[in-house]
Design an enzyme around this catalytic site. Structure first.
Site, PDB file in Angstrom:
ATOM      1  N   GLU A 131       0.844  -1.196   0.000  1.00 54.27           N
ATOM      2  CA  GLU A 131       0.000   0.000   0.000  1.00 54.27           C
ATOM      3  C   GLU A 131       0.877   1.244   0.000  1.00 54.27           C
ATOM      4  OE1 GLU A 131      -2.801  -0.275   3.205  1.00 54.27           O
ATOM      5  OE2 GLU A 131      -3.983  -1.790   2.191  1.00 54.27           O
TER       6      GLU A 131
ATOM      7  N   HIS B 220      -8.692  10.206   4.354  1.00 57.56           N
ATOM      8  CA  HIS B 220      -8.377   9.179   3.356  1.00 57.56           C
ATOM      9  C   HIS B 220      -8.626   9.772   1.984  1.00 57.56           C
ATOM     10  CE1 HIS B 220      -8.171   5.456   1.164  1.00 57.56           C
ATOM     11  NE2 HIS B 220      -7.783   4.844   2.263  1.00 57.56           N
TER      12      HIS B 220
ATOM     13  N   ARG C 216      -0.589   9.372   2.454  1.00 61.25           N
ATOM     14  CA  ARG C 216      -2.006   9.722   2.359  1.00 61.25           C
ATOM     15  C   ARG C 216      -2.272  11.220   2.339  1.00 61.25           C
ATOM     16  NH1 ARG C 216      -5.222   5.359   6.059  1.00 61.25           N
ATOM     17  NH2 ARG C 216      -5.057   3.782   4.446  1.00 61.25           N
TER      18      ARG C 216
ATOM     19  N   HIS D 218     -10.889  10.079   8.218  1.00 55.75           N
ATOM     20  CA  HIS D 218     -10.691   8.636   8.286  1.00 55.75           C
ATOM     21  C   HIS D 218     -10.098   8.174   9.608  1.00 55.75           C
ATOM     22  CE1 HIS D 218     -10.201   4.671   6.635  1.00 55.75           C
ATOM     23  NE2 HIS D 218      -8.891   4.686   6.794  1.00 55.75           N
TER      24      HIS D 218
ATOM     25  N   ARG E  68      -0.518   8.688   9.767  1.00 55.48           N
ATOM     26  CA  ARG E  68      -0.410   7.239   9.957  1.00 55.48           C
ATOM     27  C   ARG E  68      -0.059   6.530   8.650  1.00 55.48           C
ATOM     28  NH1 ARG E  68      -4.711   2.882   9.529  1.00 55.48           N
ATOM     29  NH2 ARG E  68      -5.761   4.491   8.346  1.00 55.48           N
TER      30      ARG E  68
HETATM   31  C1  LIG Z   1     -13.717   2.058   6.375  1.00 60.31           C
HETATM   32  C2  LIG Z   1     -12.440   1.882   7.151  1.00 60.31           C
HETATM   33  C3  LIG Z   1     -11.414   1.130   6.628  1.00 60.31           C
HETATM   34  C4  LIG Z   1     -10.231   0.957   7.338  1.00 60.31           C
HETATM   35  N1  LIG Z   1      -9.259   0.139   6.824  1.00 60.31           N
HETATM   36  C5  LIG Z   1      -8.164  -0.115   7.576  1.00 60.31           C
HETATM   37  C6  LIG Z   1      -7.198  -1.074   7.137  1.00 60.31           C
HETATM   38  O1  LIG Z   1      -7.344  -1.685   6.096  1.00 60.31           O
HETATM   39  N2  LIG Z   1      -6.117  -1.292   7.936  1.00 60.31           N
HETATM   40  C7  LIG Z   1      -5.920  -0.650   9.125  1.00 60.31           C
HETATM   41  O2  LIG Z   1      -4.927  -0.894   9.811  1.00 60.31           O
HETATM   42  N3  LIG Z   1      -6.840   0.258   9.558  1.00 60.31           N
HETATM   43  C8  LIG Z   1      -7.948   0.511   8.827  1.00 60.31           C
HETATM   44  N4  LIG Z   1      -8.874   1.406   9.292  1.00 60.31           N
HETATM   45  C9  LIG Z   1      -8.666   2.016  10.612  1.00 60.31           C
HETATM   46  C10 LIG Z   1      -8.933   0.966  11.689  1.00 60.31           C
HETATM   47  O3  LIG Z   1     -10.031   0.191  11.304  1.00 60.31           O
HETATM   48  C11 LIG Z   1      -9.228   1.601  13.031  1.00 60.31           C
HETATM   49  O4  LIG Z   1      -8.304   2.590  13.341  1.00 60.31           O
HETATM   50  C12 LIG Z   1      -9.166   0.549  14.128  1.00 60.31           C
HETATM   51  O5  LIG Z   1      -9.973  -0.536  13.769  1.00 60.31           O
HETATM   52  C13 LIG Z   1      -9.630   1.135  15.441  1.00 60.31           C
HETATM   53  O6  LIG Z   1      -9.784   0.101  16.359  1.00 60.31           O
HETATM   54  P1  LIG Z   1     -10.211   0.443  17.834  1.00 60.31           P
HETATM   55  O7  LIG Z   1     -10.296  -0.850  18.551  1.00 60.31           O
HETATM   56  O8  LIG Z   1      -9.342   1.473  18.397  1.00 60.31           O
HETATM   57  O9  LIG Z   1     -11.666   1.112  17.697  1.00 60.31           O
HETATM   58  P2  LIG Z   1     -12.962   0.650  16.909  1.00 60.31           P
HETATM   59  O10 LIG Z   1     -12.742  -0.523  16.079  1.00 60.31           O
HETATM   60  O11 LIG Z   1     -13.508   1.860  16.245  1.00 60.31           O
HETATM   61  O12 LIG Z   1     -13.956   0.241  18.082  1.00 60.31           O
HETATM   62  C14 LIG Z   1     -14.519   1.226  18.918  1.00 60.31           C
HETATM   63  C15 LIG Z   1     -15.519   0.557  19.833  1.00 60.31           C
HETATM   64  O13 LIG Z   1     -15.897   1.482  20.852  1.00 60.31           O
HETATM   65  C16 LIG Z   1     -17.296   1.468  21.008  1.00 60.31           C
HETATM   66  N5  LIG Z   1     -17.718   2.724  21.594  1.00 60.31           N
HETATM   67  C17 LIG Z   1     -17.511   3.979  21.140  1.00 60.31           C
HETATM   68  N6  LIG Z   1     -18.071   4.859  21.990  1.00 60.31           N
HETATM   69  C18 LIG Z   1     -18.634   4.150  22.992  1.00 60.31           C
HETATM   70  C19 LIG Z   1     -19.384   4.495  24.147  1.00 60.31           C
HETATM   71  N7  LIG Z   1     -19.670   5.764  24.480  1.00 60.31           N
HETATM   72  N8  LIG Z   1     -19.830   3.509  24.941  1.00 60.31           N
HETATM   73  C20 LIG Z   1     -19.574   2.202  24.642  1.00 60.31           C
HETATM   74  N9  LIG Z   1     -18.871   1.813  23.541  1.00 60.31           N
HETATM   75  C21 LIG Z   1     -18.411   2.791  22.748  1.00 60.31           C
HETATM   76  C22 LIG Z   1     -17.813   1.205  19.622  1.00 60.31           C
HETATM   77  O14 LIG Z   1     -19.146   0.765  19.683  1.00 60.31           O
HETATM   78  C23 LIG Z   1     -16.823   0.123  19.180  1.00 60.31           C
HETATM   79  O15 LIG Z   1     -17.190  -1.110  19.715  1.00 60.31           O
HETATM   80  C24 LIG Z   1     -10.067   1.591   8.594  1.00 60.31           C
HETATM   81  C25 LIG Z   1     -11.095   2.363   9.119  1.00 60.31           C
HETATM   82  C26 LIG Z   1     -12.275   2.512   8.421  1.00 60.31           C
HETATM   83  C27 LIG Z   1     -13.380   3.334   9.008  1.00 60.31           C
END
Ligand SMILES: Cc1cc2nc3c(=O)[nH]c(=O)nc-3n(C[C@H](O)[C@H](O)[C@H](O)COP(=O)(O)OP(=O)(O)OC[C@H]3O[C@@H](n4cnc5c(N)ncnc54)[C@H](O)[C@@H]3O)c2cc1C
Length: 546
Positions: free
Chosen positions: A114, A230, A276, A340, A375
């Site tokens: 990528e 993004h 990016r 993003h 990032r």
């Molecule tokens: C469309 C898309 C494509 C992506 N593609 C990639 C990729 O290919 N590779 C890569 O490395 N990254 C990618 N990313 C970024 C990556 O997905 C995220 O940065 C990463 O998954 C974040 O993980 P996390 O566990 O920190 O949070 P998240 O996966 O966002 O989880 C957050 C959690 O917190 C919960 N939550 C939020 N607020 C509250 C609240 N007040 N009370 C209770 N629960 C709450 C939500 O319900 C959820 O369960 C992508 C992001 C998107 C949006």
């Protein structure tokens, strides 16, 4: 079923960081994982392209480190990046052992390349559904532990702080019933805040709640001005900003303007595989309107790619595009940037410790400094795995007795339909303003317009909350206001351009003044403080002992 009033550990969020942490915590106590919707509704679930990991020994790891540091535009905190790339292979190997199925050919893991990666190192699953597979496999591992309880469709609305320590959370369930849960410690793994902007690839749960609650409770935030846009979200009127993964350019897609020109040669030697922020700004400059609803003039072009079956490689993207009459092999695909990923967040050390005792953070909600100002693609799923596991280990090491949890949460009065409508109006106004005034290209006058809009929203939402009214949406509005305020304040203070933060009025990088991280919420110091992080002092700073 009602929740117990006490758990050993509360994890806010069921994305990659929260689930990975819960799996470690579960062998040592009761864990409550709270998630605003179902377990699968997270940024993690929607991740497409893959997870970056260097699994071929030290030289490979060193190259991954170099790429991560280069993408971060002078602001990557080296020790954090070192941890990410060095521990990443073991965390991914555990994930595979735990049941995650990445795409293979002849038994060997497939790897793609990528933007800004010097070699192919991105593992993917089911073509372009990597996040869903990681989320599925981690959730299955978590559910296999009897000591993990999931509270789905439940919103954390507050952190309970006693004597300067976080000792629990306030919750609101889908019926607007409030409860309070006490815990030895709390992990913020609540993801990013893309919903601050009207144009975002993030799902609706990504309202920055964890960051806002931590800040409100007294934790420091860092690097909030760095929001990654993004470059290539689908740009069709009335259609959500569906992500068109970087991996499309990794497979050779071109970017073209409305004159049919491949324009990236005017912006960066790496062309479509430039970092990016460079690609996103190039698209903006090639004539994309920066306001929602404007016409689209930039396209992804894969029509020349013949070596691979794009439908098979990108089944999710193919299916989504087909709903709108578009085909990767046949059509130019209209694209525009969209908010993003937040590089900033709750400031933590390498063990996920925030500056507030009892409170830990990991994943997109946290800021270890690992991404610097920008990032590297596909580093965030890895970040969630590596730092989720580390935060959990810190929580176990810093074991504290549970406090008696007598006090109950104050039940809020439900909002009237008119109040709910008011909240939606405030949110929509804030999102549009943030996109227009604090998006890809910023300057002092636009940022000040953003501040005015943020104040308007904060005062409206604050008034409703002051009447002891409450709902998930009101709680989200308050969070969006707090996070927007932090972005605006930090963006105004950083009078230079670096990584994802571009100021029209200060278009150059200024290392002499700003090769530093911005900190908000430093006790005794108003506004934004800039500081350098170095290995020795940084690890001793976030003081989470109690
Ligand atoms: C469309 C898309 C494509 C992506 N593609 C990639 C990729 O290919 N590779 C890569 O490395 N990254 C990618 N990313 C970024 C990556 O997905 C995220 O940065 C990463 O998954 C974040 O993980 P996390 O566990 O920190 O949070 P998240 O996966 O966002 O989880 C957050 C959690 O917190 C919960 N939550 C939020 N607020 C509250 C609240 N007040 N009370 C209770 N629960 C709450 C939500 O319900 C959820 O369960 C992508 C992001 C998107 C949006």
């Amino acid at each position: 079923m009602a929740l117990a009033a006490q758990f050993d550990y509360v994890v806010m969020g069921a994305g990659v960081a929260g689930l990975r942490a819960a799996v470690t915590l579960a062998s040592h106590g009761d864990v409550l994982v709270v998630t605003k919707e179902s377990v699968r509704e997270s940024n993690t679930h929607y991740a497409q392209g893959g997870i970056a990991v260097a699994m071929e020994g030290e030289a490979d790891v060193a190259l991954h480190l170099d790429d991560t540091i280069a993408a971060g535009d002078g602001l990557v905190y080296g020790p954090a990046a070192q941890v990410l790339v060095a521990e990443g292979p073991s965390r991914v190997a555990e994930l595979i052992e735990g049941g995650a199925r990445f795409d293979r050919e002849g038994g060997h893991l497939l790897r793609t390349r990528e933007a800004a990666h010097s070699r192919p190192r991105i593992l993917h699953a089911n073509g372009d559904a990597t996040g869903a597979e990681i989320s599925r496999s981690l959730a299955a591992m978590a559910r296999a532990h009897g000591s993990i309880r999931f509270a789905e469709w439940t919103t954390v609305t507050g952190l309970v702080v006693e004597d300067g320590c976080v000792v629990g959370v306030d919750l609101l369930d889908r019926d607007n019933l409030a409860s309070r849960v006490h815990a030895r410690s709390v992990l913020i793994a609540a993801g990013g805040a893309g919903q601050v902007y009207s144009d975002t690839t993030n799902p609706t749960v990504a309202t920055g709640d964890g960051i806002a609650l931590a800040f409100h409770a007294g934790a420091e935030l860092a690097d909030m001005e760095f929001y990654q846009f993004h470059p290539t979200a689908l740009s069709l009127p009335g259609v959500p900003r569906f992500l068109l993964s970087e991996a499309l350019r990794g497979e050779g897609a071109y970017l073209r303007n409305d004159r049919g020109e491949r324009f990236m040669e005017r912006y960066h030697a790496s062309l479509e595989l430039a970092p990016r922020d460079v690609v996103a700004r190039a698209i903006a400059r090639e004539g994309m309107g920066l306001s929602p609803g404007e016409t689209h003039a930039v396209y992804l072009d894969l029509r020349h790619i013949t070596g691979i079956d794009l439908h098979q490689r990108f089944p999710g993207i193919t299916a989504f595009l087909a709903q709108h009459g578009l085909d990767l092999h046949r059509d130019l695909i209209p694209v525009r940037p969209a908010a993003h990923y937040l590089m900033g967040g709750v400031r933590t050390d390498l063990g996920g410790r925030t500056t507030l005792p009892g409170l830990y953070a990991a994943g997109e909600a946290a800021c270890t400094g690992v991404h610097g100002a920008n990032r590297l693609a596909s580093n965030s799923l890895l970040e969630g795995l590596v730092f989720g596991a580390r935060a959990a280990r810190s929580m176990l090491e810093e074991w504290v007795p549970l406090r008696n949890g007598d006090a109950a949460a104050v039940p809020p009065v439900a909002l009237s339909p008119a109040d709910e409508e008011e909240v939606e109006t405030l949110i929509a106004h804030l999102q549009r303003s943030m996109w227009n005034f604090a998006g890809l290209l910023r300057d002092e006058p636009t940022l000040c317009q953003g501040v005015a809009a943020q104040k308007h929203c904060a005062s409206g939402a604050g008034e409703l909350a002051g009447q002891r009214k409450g709902s998930r949406r009101l709680s989200e509005a308050l969070a969006l206001c707090r996070v927007s305020g932090a972005i605006l304040e930090s963006a105004l203070a950083r009078t230079e351009s670096r990584g994802a933060h571009f100021r029209n009025d200060y278009p150059h990088r200024d290392d002499a003044s700003f090769k530093k991280h911005s900190i908000l919420g430093r006790q005794g110091e108003a506004g934004v403080v800039f500081e350098e992080w170095s290995a020795g002092d940084r690890e001793s700073q976030p003081a989470n002992g109690r």
